[in-house]
Design a protein around this motif. Structure first.
Motif, PDB file in Angstrom:
ATOM      1  N   UNK A 103     -25.633 -16.641  -0.225  1.00 47.00           N
ATOM      2  CA  UNK A 103     -25.528 -17.923   0.476  1.00 47.00           C
ATOM      3  C   UNK A 103     -24.344 -17.856   1.416  1.00 47.00           C
ATOM      4  N   UNK A 104     -24.537 -18.254   2.664  1.00 47.20           N
ATOM      5  CA  UNK A 104     -23.426 -18.274   3.616  1.00 47.20           C
ATOM      6  C   UNK A 104     -23.637 -19.400   4.613  1.00 47.20           C
ATOM      7  N   UNK A 140     -19.486 -25.582  -4.011  1.00 49.50           N
ATOM      8  CA  UNK A 140     -18.498 -25.909  -2.969  1.00 49.50           C
ATOM      9  C   UNK A 140     -17.972 -24.666  -2.244  1.00 49.50           C
ATOM     10  N   UNK A 141     -18.825 -23.667  -2.089  1.00 56.93           N
ATOM     11  CA  UNK A 141     -18.410 -22.419  -1.443  1.00 56.93           C
ATOM     12  C   UNK A 141     -18.835 -22.415   0.024  1.00 56.93           C
ATOM     13  N   UNK A 142     -18.150 -21.581   0.822  1.00 58.33           N
ATOM     14  CA  UNK A 142     -18.646 -21.333   2.173  1.00 58.33           C
ATOM     15  C   UNK A 142     -19.477 -20.058   2.204  1.00 58.33           C
ATOM     16  N   UNK A 143     -19.380 -19.267   1.132  1.00 61.04           N
ATOM     17  CA  UNK A 143     -20.232 -18.084   0.970  1.00 61.04           C
ATOM     18  C   UNK A 143     -20.201 -17.680  -0.492  1.00 61.04           C
ATOM     19  N   UNK A 144     -21.326 -17.193  -0.994  1.00 60.68           N
ATOM     20  CA  UNK A 144     -21.373 -16.694  -2.369  1.00 60.68           C
ATOM     21  C   UNK A 144     -22.390 -15.565  -2.460  1.00 60.68           C
ATOM     22  N   UNK A 145     -22.084 -14.602  -3.313  1.00 59.41           N
ATOM     23  CA  UNK A 145     -22.886 -13.399  -3.455  1.00 59.41           C
ATOM     24  C   UNK A 145     -23.031 -13.085  -4.941  1.00 59.41           C
ATOM     25  N   UNK A 146     -24.261 -13.109  -5.429  1.00 60.15           N
ATOM     26  CA  UNK A 146     -24.536 -12.780  -6.828  1.00 60.15           C
ATOM     27  C   UNK A 146     -25.170 -11.395  -6.861  1.00 60.15           C
ATOM     28  N   UNK A 147     -24.501 -10.473  -7.551  1.00 54.13           N
ATOM     29  CA  UNK A 147     -24.944  -9.073  -7.571  1.00 54.13           C
ATOM     30  C   UNK A 147     -24.824  -8.519  -8.980  1.00 54.13           C
ATOM     31  N   UNK A 154     -22.680  -8.061 -14.202  1.00 54.05           N
ATOM     32  CA  UNK A 154     -22.832  -8.895 -13.010  1.00 54.05           C
ATOM     33  C   UNK A 154     -21.504  -9.115 -12.298  1.00 54.05           C
ATOM     34  N   UNK A 155     -21.596  -9.226 -10.981  1.00 49.33           N
ATOM     35  CA  UNK A 155     -20.431  -9.515 -10.151  1.00 49.33           C
ATOM     36  C   UNK A 155     -20.799 -10.672  -9.222  1.00 49.33           C
ATOM     37  N   UNK A 156     -20.020 -11.749  -9.285  1.00 51.05           N
ATOM     38  CA  UNK A 156     -20.219 -12.892  -8.390  1.00 51.05           C
ATOM     39  C   UNK A 156     -18.978 -13.039  -7.521  1.00 51.05           C
ATOM     40  N   UNK A 157     -19.169 -13.046  -6.230  1.00 49.10           N
ATOM     41  CA  UNK A 157     -18.075 -13.218  -5.286  1.00 49.10           C
ATOM     42  C   UNK A 157     -18.291 -14.546  -4.562  1.00 49.10           C
ATOM     43  N   UNK A 158     -17.315 -15.437  -4.674  1.00 48.87           N
ATOM     44  CA  UNK A 158     -17.378 -16.742  -4.021  1.00 48.87           C
ATOM     45  C   UNK A 158     -16.214 -16.887  -3.052  1.00 48.87           C
ATOM     46  N   UNK A 159     -16.496 -17.426  -1.876  1.00 50.43           N
ATOM     47  CA  UNK A 159     -15.466 -17.694  -0.869  1.00 50.43           C
ATOM     48  C   UNK A 159     -15.321 -19.206  -0.723  1.00 50.43           C
ATOM     49  N   UNK A 160     -14.068 -19.677  -0.763  1.00 52.26           N
ATOM     50  CA  UNK A 160     -13.779 -21.104  -0.690  1.00 52.26           C
ATOM     51  C   UNK A 160     -12.898 -21.424   0.507  1.00 52.26           C
ATOM     52  N   UNK A 161     -13.006 -22.668   0.965  1.00 47.84           N
ATOM     53  CA  UNK A 161     -12.197 -23.138   2.089  1.00 47.84           C
ATOM     54  C   UNK A 161     -10.709 -23.128   1.740  1.00 47.84           C
ATOM     55  N   UNK A 162     -10.390 -23.374   0.474  1.00 47.19           N
ATOM     56  CA  UNK A 162      -9.003 -23.365   0.019  1.00 47.19           C
ATOM     57  C   UNK A 162      -8.982 -23.267  -1.507  1.00 47.19           C
ATOM     58  N   UNK A 163      -7.781 -23.084  -2.044  1.00 45.12           N
ATOM     59  CA  UNK A 163      -7.635 -22.877  -3.485  1.00 45.12           C
ATOM     60  C   UNK A 163      -7.985 -24.117  -4.286  1.00 45.12           C
TER      61      UNK A 163
END
Length: 201
Positions: A103-104, A140-147, A154-163
């Motif tokens: 998701x991006x 509430x992510x701007x991008x997320x990757x489920x792998x 499993x590895x989930x990487x989530x990008x957020x606007x701020x902490x």
């Protein structure tokens, strides 16, 4: 950009001596920004650090296909970065990730220098039947990757606007319902680039 097949997605953990931190940041930024501007098949790159000193670094990279990766690997900016990294990287671990969902936001990203963005890396041991639950964790992510690395890791990487946005949800509570084996890494973003509107069909 619609992806008709799974891209090449990799996670790198690089450890350096903090005394080399500023040069490491500069070389990494040059590699990411130049690649993003010149290589259409370089879909996303994100350089982060976990500890305050910046000795533990996680880097995520996504390429459209093998040909796109080879273009990047042969590029002058990567060759320069690789030569520098040989001198300063003390340890390296690489995971090739099998991307299940992506998701991006529909925007081109080029983030560098001081910024409020934050990333969260989740490593979870659970079986494939929990995929839908894993997908629902990212909020509430701007991008997320489920792998996954294999069927149970499993590895989930989530990008957020701020902490503060990242901290709004109690992830540990959600994860404990599906697994007793997980780790959470909260990562400061140093440089991040992404093509717009990435979608995995």
């Amino acid at each position: 950009m619609k992806l008709l097949k799974k891209p090449i997605f990799s996670l790198y953990k690089l450890t350096i001596d903090p005394k080399n931190r500023q040069d490491f940041l500069a070389e990494g930024m040059n590699n990411l920004i130049t690649s993003h501007r010149n290589e259409a098949g370089t879909l996303m790159m994100c350089a982060t650090h976990e500890d305050e000193a910046g000795s533990v670094n996680y880097i995520f990279e996504m390429y459209q296909d093998e040909a796109s990766y080879q273009i990047h690997a042969a590029s002058p900016q990567f060759q320069r970065y690789a030569k520098f990294a040989q001198k300063v990287v003390q340890s390296k671990k690489i995971h090739k990730l099998n991307l299940e969902t992506l998701h991006a936001n529909d925007q081109v990203l080029e983030i560098k220098d001081e910024n409020p963005y934050f990333a969260r890396l989740l490593e979870i041991t659970t079986d494939y039947s929990k995929l839908e639950v894993l997908k629902s964790i990212s909020q509430n992510t701007i991008a997320s990757f489920v792998s996954n690395i294999d069927s149970d890791h499993w590895v989930i990487i989530d990008i957020f606007q701020n902490k503060s946005t990242m901290e709004k949800v109690n992830i540990s509570q959600q994860l404990s319902k599906i697994s007793a084996e997980y780790s959470i890494h909260e990562l400061n973003i140093d440089t991040m680039v992404s093509q717009d509107d990435l979608k995995l069909e």
